[in-house]
Write a protein that holds these residues in place. Sequence first.
Motif, short mmCIF file in Angstrom:
data_model
loop_
_atom_site.label_atom_id
_atom_site.label_comp_id
_atom_site.label_asym_id
_atom_site.label_seq_id
_atom_site.Cartn_x
_atom_site.Cartn_y
_atom_site.Cartn_z
N THR A 47 2.36 14.27 -11.78
CA THR A 47 2.40 14.31 -13.26
C THR A 47 1.09 14.82 -13.82
OG1 THR A 47 3.92 12.43 -13.28
CG2 THR A 47 2.77 12.91 -15.33
N TYR A 48 -0.02 14.25 -13.35
CA TYR A 48 -1.31 14.63 -13.89
C TYR A 48 -1.83 15.95 -13.33
CZ TYR A 48 -1.32 9.91 -15.74
OH TYR A 48 -1.00 8.76 -16.41
N GLY A 49 -1.19 16.43 -12.31
CA GLY A 49 -1.59 17.72 -11.72
C GLY A 49 -1.30 18.87 -12.65
N MET A 100 1.01 6.65 -6.71
CA MET A 100 -0.11 7.57 -6.93
C MET A 100 0.31 9.02 -6.71
SD MET A 100 -3.35 5.65 -5.26
CE MET A 100 -4.03 4.15 -5.93
N ASP A 101 1.17 9.26 -5.72
CA ASP A 101 1.66 10.62 -5.49
C ASP A 101 2.43 11.13 -6.70
OD1 ASP A 101 0.56 10.98 -3.01
OD2 ASP A 101 2.38 10.39 -1.90
N SER A 102 3.31 10.29 -7.25
CA SER A 102 4.09 10.72 -8.43
C SER A 102 3.16 10.93 -9.63
CB SER A 102 5.19 9.71 -8.76
OG SER A 102 4.64 8.48 -9.17
N LEU A 146 0.82 -1.21 0.00
CA LEU A 146 0.00 0.00 0.00
C LEU A 146 0.86 1.26 0.00
CD1 LEU A 146 -2.90 -1.01 2.42
CD2 LEU A 146 -3.04 -0.67 -0.05
N LYS A 147 1.99 1.22 0.74
CA LYS A 147 2.89 2.38 0.74
C LYS A 147 3.47 2.62 -0.65
CE LYS A 147 4.28 2.33 5.60
NZ LYS A 147 5.39 2.07 6.55
#
Length: 180
Positions: A63-65, A57-59, A50-51
């Motif tokens: 990217t998608y931000g 997901m953070d990376s 999960l980590k």
Amino acid sequence: MQEVLVSKETEVVQSVSTTRGLTTESRRLQQDLEKVQQLEGKITEELSTLKEQVSTMDSELHTYGDLETLRQTAEDKRKRLLEERVSLTQHQDSFGQLLEEMNQKHEALKIKLQENETHAQLTNLERKWQHLEQNNFVMKEFIASKTQESDYASVAKIVSQQVEEYNKSLIESLQTNGLK
């Protein structure tokens, strides 16, 4: 004294019973402990997974931000693909024309070849040659079968053996009759 003995025996029986109960309880608790340790290992693995997923997901979120960069990248890719499509369409058209020209040349050469007298003679000679090859094969087969039919060597060998045996029996017969 008797009462003390009975009470002591009762205490011993209760102690044995208690010991058995405690042993059983200890085994059960040991099994529960092993199960808890297995669950703890699984939970640790799942937590680690999960980590990693959260990190990924953070990376991806980073990217998608940046929507403007994503839009620009997608637009650049679309333009590049459109240019490639135009280029490939032009190649397809030119190859289609080239193929058509080659087909026309091929047909013209085919017609010219069929009109050529030497080609017609060669074609007729090839057919004749094939016919002669077939006849040759049939004749070879016929000769082989007739040769096999007229092969008298095996028959002559058998006859020679029979004549030899007959001569031996005649000689034996004459010798036995001559001696009498």
